[in-house]
Design a protein around this motif. Structure first.
Motif, short mmCIF file in Angstrom:
data_model
loop_
_atom_site.label_atom_id
_atom_site.label_comp_id
_atom_site.label_asym_id
_atom_site.label_seq_id
_atom_site.Cartn_x
_atom_site.Cartn_y
_atom_site.Cartn_z
N GLY A 1 18.84 3.88 9.21
CA GLY A 1 18.14 5.34 8.93
C GLY A 1 16.55 5.31 8.78
N ASP A 2 16.30 4.62 7.54
CA ASP A 2 14.62 5.47 7.23
C ASP A 2 13.42 4.77 8.62
N TRP A 3 14.45 3.78 9.43
CA TRP A 3 13.86 3.16 10.68
C TRP A 3 13.81 4.32 11.45
N CYS A 4 14.44 5.34 11.87
CA CYS A 4 14.85 5.95 12.82
C CYS A 4 14.44 7.62 12.32
N ALA A 5 14.38 7.59 10.79
CA ALA A 5 14.40 8.61 10.55
C ALA A 5 12.52 8.54 10.74
N GLY A 6 12.04 7.50 10.62
CA GLY A 6 10.53 7.68 10.90
C GLY A 6 9.96 7.62 12.85
N PHE A 7 11.34 7.59 13.41
CA PHE A 7 11.08 7.31 14.57
C PHE A 7 11.06 8.78 14.79
N PHE B 1 0.80 -1.04 0.09
CA PHE B 1 -0.05 -0.66 -0.36
C PHE B 1 1.15 0.95 -0.36
N PHE B 2 1.68 1.14 0.97
CA PHE B 2 2.99 2.31 0.86
C PHE B 2 3.70 3.37 -0.51
N ASP B 3 4.04 1.86 -1.37
CA ASP B 3 4.53 1.51 -2.26
C ASP B 3 3.65 2.80 -3.76
N SER B 4 2.02 2.17 -3.17
CA SER B 4 1.56 2.16 -4.43
C SER B 4 1.38 3.91 -4.72
N ASP B 5 0.79 4.21 -5.87
CA ASP B 5 0.36 5.54 -6.73
C ASP B 5 -0.35 6.06 -5.36
N ARG B 6 -1.40 5.24 -4.75
CA ARG B 6 -2.40 5.95 -4.01
C ARG B 6 -1.61 7.00 -2.62
N VAL B 7 -1.13 6.35 -2.73
CA VAL B 7 0.31 7.43 -1.76
C VAL B 7 1.17 8.12 -1.58
N ASP B 8 1.35 9.60 -1.18
CA ASP B 8 1.45 10.51 -1.34
C ASP B 8 3.61 10.29 -1.34
N ALA B 9 3.98 10.60 -2.51
CA ALA B 9 5.63 9.82 -2.75
C ALA B 9 6.35 10.67 -1.91
N ASP B 10 5.85 11.56 -0.89
CA ASP B 10 6.75 12.34 0.47
C ASP B 10 6.61 11.68 1.12
N ALA B 11 5.66 10.99 1.90
CA ALA B 11 4.99 10.05 2.89
C ALA B 11 6.50 9.28 3.27
N LEU B 12 6.52 8.55 3.73
CA LEU B 12 6.82 7.30 4.99
C LEU B 12 6.46 6.14 3.99
N ASP B 13 8.08 5.37 4.10
CA ASP B 13 7.32 3.97 3.64
C ASP B 13 7.27 3.27 4.66
N VAL B 14 7.31 1.56 4.23
CA VAL B 14 6.49 0.93 5.34
C VAL B 14 7.81 0.93 6.44
N ILE B 15 9.38 0.50 6.26
CA ILE B 15 9.72 0.71 7.31
C ILE B 15 10.02 2.26 8.17
N GLY B 16 10.22 3.60 7.64
CA GLY B 16 9.49 4.57 8.46
C GLY B 16 7.99 4.26 9.01
N ALA B 17 7.42 3.74 8.94
CA ALA B 17 5.93 3.27 8.85
C ALA B 17 5.85 3.22 10.54
N HIS B 18 7.11 2.27 10.47
CA HIS B 18 6.84 1.25 11.61
C HIS B 18 7.67 2.07 12.75
N GLY B 19 8.81 2.53 12.28
CA GLY B 19 9.39 3.66 13.39
C GLY B 19 8.31 4.76 13.75
N PHE B 20 7.84 5.46 13.05
CA PHE B 20 6.87 6.23 13.27
C PHE B 20 5.91 5.64 14.18
N LEU B 21 5.21 5.03 14.19
CA LEU B 21 4.31 4.46 15.33
C LEU B 21 5.54 4.10 16.33
N VAL B 22 6.03 3.15 16.35
CA VAL B 22 7.03 2.33 17.56
C VAL B 22 6.63 4.04 18.22
#
Length: 216
Positions: free
Chosen positions: A119-125, A24-45
């Motif tokens: 790095g992606d996960w920590c950036a999301g965090f 879903f995160f990789d699809s064109d239905r999500v803004d290109a500047d949004a976090l990917d699934v790894i960043g989202a994982h860090g964000f939610l943690v």
């Protein structure tokens, strides 16, 4: 804590559920500047650890840079439900003193952190921290800065700051921080979410009857 005593990290979602989110995160239905699934994982943690609760409407808008183009209400409910469950599972694991399993190998190899999922996960965090930065730093700014330093360092977001640049060149230190990431998350949770125990008042000692009169 020795390796023998350390609890095994626990996954926050099943692999199939993470794959669904990844698609879903990789699809064109999500803004290109949004976090990917790894960043989202860090964000939610980070939201699981955060000293204040953020309303879902606020964190969803930040995570996706607006509202994704869900195909229908069922998909919206499924995707947002998985994200909320990831956050809730993180809270349950950490509340029990467990370690969250992170969705990548805990090693940098010869790469800079920002070139890896670490790095992606920590950036999301850190994006999760920025969502309510004042709450993270208001109580004890020095302790917060110390506890968040590893995440800041590994995120690559602060490499332009002179103090960070020197630390970022210490590859041995970075490798050590990477292997400790699950424990560092737990340390943060304990700092923000588990209040120190208040010592119970000690009962006053009663003087035994007849003590001051001596023995008969």
């Amino acid at each position: 804590m020795s390796d023998a005593e350390a609890p095994l990290p626990q996954p926050l979602l099943e692999d199939e559920e993470l794959d669904l989110l990844d698609d879903f995160f990789d699809s064109d239905r999500v803004d290109a500047d949004a976090l990917d699934v790894i960043g989202a994982h860090g964000f939610l943690v980070a939201l699981a650890v955060a000293p204040s609760d953020i309303p879902p409407a606020a964190w969803v808008a930040e995570l996706f840079h607006g509202e994704p183009a869900f195909t229908d209400d069922a998909e919206r409910e499924a995707i947002l439900g998985l994200l909320e469950r990831l956050r809730r599972n993180a809270i349950e694991v950490l509340e029990a003193g467990g370690l969250p399993e992170l969705p990548f190998e805990l090693e940098l190899g010869d790469n800079a952190p920002e070139e890896t999922p670490i790095g992606d996960w920590c950036a999301g965090f850190m994006e999760g921290v920025f969502l309510d930065e004042a709450a993270w730093f208001s109580d004890d700014e020095e302790a917060a800065a110390t506890l968040l330093l590893p995440f800041m360092l590994l995120s690559g977001l602060f490499d332009d700051e002179p103090d960070m640049a020197e630390l970022a060149d210490d590859t041995t230190r970075l490798e050590d921080l990477v292997t400790q990431l699950p424990e560092l998350v737990l340390d943060l949770y304990l700092h923000y979410r588990v209040p120190p125990e208040t010592p119970k008042p000690k009962p006053r000692r009663k003087q035994p009857a007849g003590r001051s009169k001596g023995r008969r």
